[in-house]
Design a protein around this motif. Sequence first.
Motif, PDB file in Angstrom:
ATOM      1  N   PRO B  10      29.327  -5.387  -3.137  1.00 54.24           N
ATOM      2  CA  PRO B  10      30.708  -5.004  -3.469  1.00 54.24           C
ATOM      3  C   PRO B  10      31.681  -6.173  -3.365  1.00 54.24           C
ATOM      4  CG  PRO B  10      30.148  -4.280  -1.266  1.00 54.24           C
ATOM      5  CD  PRO B  10      28.902  -4.874  -1.843  1.00 54.24           C
ATOM      6  N   LEU B  11      32.764  -6.023  -4.098  1.00 52.30           N
ATOM      7  CA  LEU B  11      33.819  -7.004  -4.121  1.00 52.30           C
ATOM      8  C   LEU B  11      35.047  -6.370  -3.492  1.00 52.30           C
ATOM      9  CD1 LEU B  11      34.332  -9.854  -5.292  1.00 52.30           C
ATOM     10  CD2 LEU B  11      35.055  -8.743  -7.412  1.00 52.30           C
ATOM     11  N   SER B  12      35.578  -7.002  -2.469  1.00 52.17           N
ATOM     12  CA  SER B  12      36.735  -6.444  -1.773  1.00 52.17           C
ATOM     13  C   SER B  12      37.877  -7.454  -1.846  1.00 52.17           C
ATOM     14  CB  SER B  12      36.369  -6.144  -0.316  1.00 52.17           C
ATOM     15  OG  SER B  12      37.437  -5.505   0.342  1.00 52.17           O
ATOM     16  N   ASP B  83      42.527   0.571  -8.895  1.00 45.75           N
ATOM     17  CA  ASP B  83      41.467  -0.115  -9.647  1.00 45.75           C
ATOM     18  C   ASP B  83      40.135  -0.041  -8.917  1.00 45.75           C
ATOM     19  OD1 ASP B  83      43.793  -2.761 -10.544  1.00 45.75           O
ATOM     20  OD2 ASP B  83      43.269  -0.938 -11.663  1.00 45.75           O
ATOM     21  N   SER B  84      40.140   0.449  -7.702  1.00 42.82           N
ATOM     22  CA  SER B  84      38.900   0.545  -6.928  1.00 42.82           C
ATOM     23  C   SER B  84      37.935   1.492  -7.634  1.00 42.82           C
ATOM     24  CB  SER B  84      39.194   1.060  -5.507  1.00 42.82           C
ATOM     25  OG  SER B  84      40.044   0.160  -4.811  1.00 42.82           O
ATOM     26  N   ALA B  85      36.812   0.956  -8.054  1.00 48.82           N
ATOM     27  CA  ALA B  85      35.847   1.710  -8.849  1.00 48.82           C
ATOM     28  C   ALA B  85      34.629   0.815  -9.060  1.00 48.82           C
ATOM     29  CB  ALA B  85      36.452   2.113 -10.197  1.00 48.82           C
ATOM     30  N   THR B  86      33.671   1.321  -9.776  1.00 45.98           N
ATOM     31  CA  THR B  86      32.542   0.509 -10.211  1.00 45.98           C
ATOM     32  C   THR B  86      32.763   0.124 -11.665  1.00 45.98           C
ATOM     33  OG1 THR B  86      30.992   1.543  -8.675  1.00 45.98           O
ATOM     34  CG2 THR B  86      30.055   0.438 -10.592  1.00 45.98           C
ATOM     35  N   TYR B  87      32.586  -1.140 -11.948  1.00 45.52           N
ATOM     36  CA  TYR B  87      32.796  -1.645 -13.312  1.00 45.52           C
ATOM     37  C   TYR B  87      31.447  -2.020 -13.908  1.00 45.52           C
ATOM     38  CZ  TYR B  87      37.722  -1.603 -12.249  1.00 45.52           C
ATOM     39  OH  TYR B  87      38.982  -1.180 -11.917  1.00 45.52           O
ATOM     40  N   LEU B  88      31.182  -1.469 -15.086  1.00 46.60           N
ATOM     41  CA  LEU B  88      29.897  -1.717 -15.744  1.00 46.60           C
ATOM     42  C   LEU B  88      30.112  -2.444 -17.054  1.00 46.60           C
ATOM     43  CD1 LEU B  88      29.644   1.794 -14.926  1.00 46.60           C
ATOM     44  CD2 LEU B  88      27.382   0.819 -14.794  1.00 46.60           C
ATOM     45  N   CYS B  89      29.370  -3.518 -17.244  1.00 50.85           N
ATOM     46  CA  CYS B  89      29.368  -4.122 -18.565  1.00 50.85           C
ATOM     47  C   CYS B  89      28.338  -3.365 -19.408  1.00 50.85           C
ATOM     48  CB  CYS B  89      29.037  -5.613 -18.500  1.00 50.85           C
ATOM     49  SG  CYS B  89      27.455  -6.020 -17.710  1.00 50.85           S
ATOM     50  N   ALA B  90      28.552  -3.388 -20.702  1.00 46.35           N
ATOM     51  CA  ALA B  90      27.638  -2.675 -21.592  1.00 46.35           C
ATOM     52  C   ALA B  90      27.544  -3.413 -22.913  1.00 46.35           C
ATOM     53  CB  ALA B  90      28.100  -1.236 -21.812  1.00 46.35           C
ATOM     54  N   LEU B 104      34.077  -2.482  -6.887  1.00 47.70           N
ATOM     55  CA  LEU B 104      35.304  -3.189  -6.547  1.00 47.70           C
ATOM     56  C   LEU B 104      36.148  -2.318  -5.632  1.00 47.70           C
ATOM     57  CD1 LEU B 104      37.471  -5.439  -6.907  1.00 47.70           C
ATOM     58  CD2 LEU B 104      38.300  -4.152  -8.886  1.00 47.70           C
ATOM     59  N   GLN B 105      36.620  -2.928  -4.557  1.00 45.29           N
ATOM     60  CA  GLN B 105      37.567  -2.239  -3.679  1.00 45.29           C
ATOM     61  C   GLN B 105      38.806  -3.097  -3.544  1.00 45.29           C
ATOM     62  OE1 GLN B 105      36.163  -1.299   0.253  1.00 45.29           O
ATOM     63  NE2 GLN B 105      37.979  -0.155   0.793  1.00 45.29           N
ATOM     64  N   VAL B 106      39.958  -2.511  -3.857  1.00 43.86           N
ATOM     65  CA  VAL B 106      41.237  -3.199  -3.712  1.00 43.86           C
ATOM     66  C   VAL B 106      41.966  -2.544  -2.549  1.00 43.86           C
ATOM     67  CG1 VAL B 106      43.395  -3.847  -4.824  1.00 43.86           C
ATOM     68  CG2 VAL B 106      41.296  -3.636  -6.191  1.00 43.86           C
TER      69      VAL B 106
END
Lengths: 115, 108
Positions: B10-12, B83-90, B104-106
């Motif tokens: 995770p990214l914080s 914006d805290s969520a999971t971001y998926l590239c596709a 991502l956690q802000v």
Amino acid sequence: GAVVSQHPSRVICKSGTSVKIECRSLDFQATTMFWYRQFPKQSLMLMATSNEGSKATYEQGVEKDKFLINHASLTLSTLTVTSAHPEDSSFYICSAGDRVIYGYTFGSGTRLTVV
Amino acid sequence: QKEVEQDPGPLSVPEGAIVSLNCTYSNSAFQYFMWYRQYSRKGPELLMYTYSSGNKEDGRFTAQVDKSSKYISLFIRDSQPSDSATYLCAFNTDKLIFGTGTRLQVFP
């Protein structure tokens, strides 16, 4: 914008029973719908591609007799998990769209728990 | 080599920070590049899509594609707790190929 409705959002069933999940495109016609499975903290795994009026195309390793997919109309696809077992417990998500360049719209997902 | 690679995090980060999310891919046939955001227990929602190298902006979000390096990025400016969520590239073929997602956690 395009809306995809998925029901139920959560279901608990007993081992050995079958569960049906519905995916509807509310304001557009979807010739193709996709069914995904997602385990906790993992990405989406495509299970099958559902085409209106024809048989679904299953990804390698997905049991077609266990995960029955029906796409009887341009707005509705169903996924039936037959003879469910605890290992089938997962988050199932559908998506629909006409053209991949716009990105597909996803349903809100169904959390299946088999006890 | 995996077809798509994405750092799972995770990214914080603190509120207001600039966030950089990245994916690499190996399939030269990919033509369209997308970023999805997924909140917990929800389906993914499309954030941005693009099909050419370069940058595309939409509000606080910028999608960047470098086809020569097979590398895509999503930048979030002035990040917010929402914006805290999971971001998926596709990426597309005749179906979508997803990255594993970056959580991502802000924090305020």
